[in-house]
Write an enzyme that holds these catalytic residues in place. Structure first.
Site, PDB file in Angstrom:
ATOM      1  N   ASP A  70       0.825  -1.207   0.000  1.00 20.81           N
ATOM      2  CA  ASP A  70       0.000   0.000   0.000  1.00 20.81           C
ATOM      3  C   ASP A  70       0.861   1.259   0.000  1.00 20.81           C
ATOM      4  O   ASP A  70       0.481   2.269  -0.583  1.00 20.81           O
ATOM      5  CB  ASP A  70      -0.965  -0.002   1.183  1.00 20.81           C
ATOM      6  CG  ASP A  70      -2.234   0.745   0.837  1.00 20.81           C
ATOM      7  OD1 ASP A  70      -2.707   1.544   1.669  1.00 20.81           O
ATOM      8  OD2 ASP A  70      -2.752   0.564  -0.280  1.00 20.81           O
ATOM      9  N   GLU A 111       0.342  10.977   5.052  1.00 21.83           N
ATOM     10  CA  GLU A 111       0.217   9.524   4.881  1.00 21.83           C
ATOM     11  C   GLU A 111       1.569   8.875   4.624  1.00 21.83           C
ATOM     12  O   GLU A 111       1.876   7.802   5.150  1.00 21.83           O
ATOM     13  CB  GLU A 111      -0.718   9.252   3.695  1.00 21.83           C
ATOM     14  CG  GLU A 111      -1.222   7.838   3.607  1.00 21.83           C
ATOM     15  CD  GLU A 111      -2.700   7.780   3.271  1.00 21.83           C
ATOM     16  OE1 GLU A 111      -3.501   8.319   4.051  1.00 21.83           O
ATOM     17  OE2 GLU A 111      -3.030   7.234   2.213  1.00 21.83           O
ATOM     18  N   GLU A 163     -11.229   6.003  -2.419  1.00 21.00           N
ATOM     19  CA  GLU A 163     -11.250   6.419  -1.007  1.00 21.00           C
ATOM     20  C   GLU A 163     -12.392   5.743  -0.241  1.00 21.00           C
ATOM     21  O   GLU A 163     -12.198   5.275   0.899  1.00 21.00           O
ATOM     22  CB  GLU A 163     -11.409   7.948  -0.890  1.00 21.00           C
ATOM     23  CG  GLU A 163     -10.317   8.767  -1.570  1.00 21.00           C
ATOM     24  CD  GLU A 163      -8.982   8.738  -0.812  1.00 21.00           C
ATOM     25  OE1 GLU A 163      -8.546   7.658  -0.434  1.00 21.00           O
ATOM     26  OE2 GLU A 163      -8.385   9.809  -0.615  1.00 21.00           O
ATOM     27  N   GLU A 234      -9.486  -3.114  -6.308  1.00 17.66           N
ATOM     28  CA  GLU A 234      -9.429  -3.155  -4.833  1.00 17.66           C
ATOM     29  C   GLU A 234      -9.500  -4.602  -4.339  1.00 17.66           C
ATOM     30  O   GLU A 234      -8.747  -4.993  -3.439  1.00 17.66           O
ATOM     31  CB  GLU A 234     -10.556  -2.313  -4.219  1.00 17.66           C
ATOM     32  CG  GLU A 234     -10.369  -0.814  -4.343  1.00 17.66           C
ATOM     33  CD  GLU A 234      -9.212  -0.275  -3.487  1.00 17.66           C
ATOM     34  OE1 GLU A 234      -8.737  -0.978  -2.594  1.00 17.66           O
ATOM     35  OE2 GLU A 234      -8.782   0.867  -3.748  1.00 17.66           O
TER      36      GLU A 234
HETATM   37  C1  LIG Z   1      -5.205   0.144  -2.565  1.00 15.31           C
HETATM   38  C2  LIG Z   1      -5.685   1.391  -1.865  1.00 15.31           C
HETATM   39  N1  LIG Z   1      -6.919   1.845  -2.104  1.00 15.31           N
HETATM   40  C3  LIG Z   1      -7.377   2.967  -1.488  1.00 15.31           C
HETATM   41  C4  LIG Z   1      -6.569   3.644  -0.593  1.00 15.31           C
HETATM   42  C5  LIG Z   1      -7.096   4.871   0.107  1.00 15.31           C
HETATM   43  O1  LIG Z   1      -6.362   6.000  -0.156  1.00 15.31           O
HETATM   44  C6  LIG Z   1      -5.265   3.136  -0.378  1.00 15.31           C
HETATM   45  N2  LIG Z   1      -4.446   3.747   0.497  1.00 15.31           N
HETATM   46  N3  LIG Z   1      -4.853   2.019  -1.014  1.00 15.31           N
END
Ligand SMILES: Cc1ncc(CO)c(N)n1
Length: 243
Positions: A70, A111, A163, A234
């Site tokens: 991520d 972040e 999001e 996702e």
């Molecule tokens: C894969 C993914 N989808 C959504 C978000 C949300 O910003 C993230 N951080 N990572």
């Protein structure tokens, strides 16, 4: 607790008006699409990986794999958000859109340092993480939406979906019945907190306004395709945490 908040323990309240927008009592386009694609939407927002965190049964090697991947995703997500900001400047009829988008960009700055702190905590060496194919595919999809010829309506719909999936997923882990391990609460709070939920509602309202005003069917079809493609990516991204 103020009456406008649904009674949710752990202080995780959701504004009822925001809940109504999310659930589509006003029946905006996004709400209709969430209903039309309910199975895919639920697969993305109730993935077994997320349910394993909620149930306190997560395999920490899966969590660490997700964390590293991520971080790589977010580094690609930032220029994508910048491209949505640029499109809103060029195409939006509502200047407040830019302020909402800037708020999102600001939180992305925090972040990156959040990921680095988490990586230290979990002993994940971010610079030796190899992006997995599902991650590369998702990043390539976002990059395809950055092209100037991709309409703002399509890009903002995709941005909301990206999001909203995380917000709805991680909010499950914050509910009173959840058995989320304490060590993972900070991660779940990051995207599951009500403030991020309000931000996602702001994005949904922008997308709905653009979609309502959209004149051509082909742009609506492209926006709907972007929504379902985000959901597919996702699910693949969560799947990837299993290695
Ligand atoms: C894969 C993914 N989808 C959504 C978000 C949300 O910003 C993230 N951080 N990572």
């Amino acid at each position: 607790m103020s009456s406008k908040f649904k009674v949710v323990e752990l202080g995780v309240g959701v504004d009822l008006e925001a809940q109504a927008v999310m659930e589509g009592n006003g029946k905006g386009t996004i709400a209709k699409w969430k209903d039309k694609h309910r199975r895919m939407y639920d697969q993305a927002t109730h993935h077994p990986f997320i349910l394993s965190i909620r149930d306190g049964a997560v395999d920490y090697s899966n969590f660490k794999r997700w964390l590293g991947q991520d971080y790589i995703f977010v580094r690609q997500f930032i220029p994508f958000v910048a491209s949505v900001l640029l499109k809103s400047w060029k195409e939006s009829d509502e200047e407040s859109d830019m302020e909402v988008l800037l708020g999102g960009m600001a939180s992305l700055n925090d972040e990156i340092s959040w990921f680095k702190r988490q990586a230290d905590k979990w002993d994940v060496h971010l610079h030796s993480v190899v992006p997995q194919q599902a991650n590369l595919n998702y990043c390539m999809f976002l990059e395809s939406l950055m092209k100037p010829e991709v309409e703002y309506i399509v890009a903002i719909t995709a941005f909301w979906a990206v999001e909203a999936v995380y917000q709805e997923s991680f909010s499950l882990c914050l509910e009173s019945s959840a058995k989320t391990p304490l060590e993972l609460m900070e991660t779940c709070q990051r995207w599951g907190n009500p403030g991020f939920g309000e931000y996602c509602v702001s994005l949904q309202k922008i997308a709905d306004r653009c979609l309502e005003n959209s004149t051509t069917d082909d742009v609506l079809l492209k926006a709907e395709a972007a929504f379902t493609t985000v959901l597919q990516h996702e699910v693949s991204f969560w799947d990837m945490s299993y290695g």
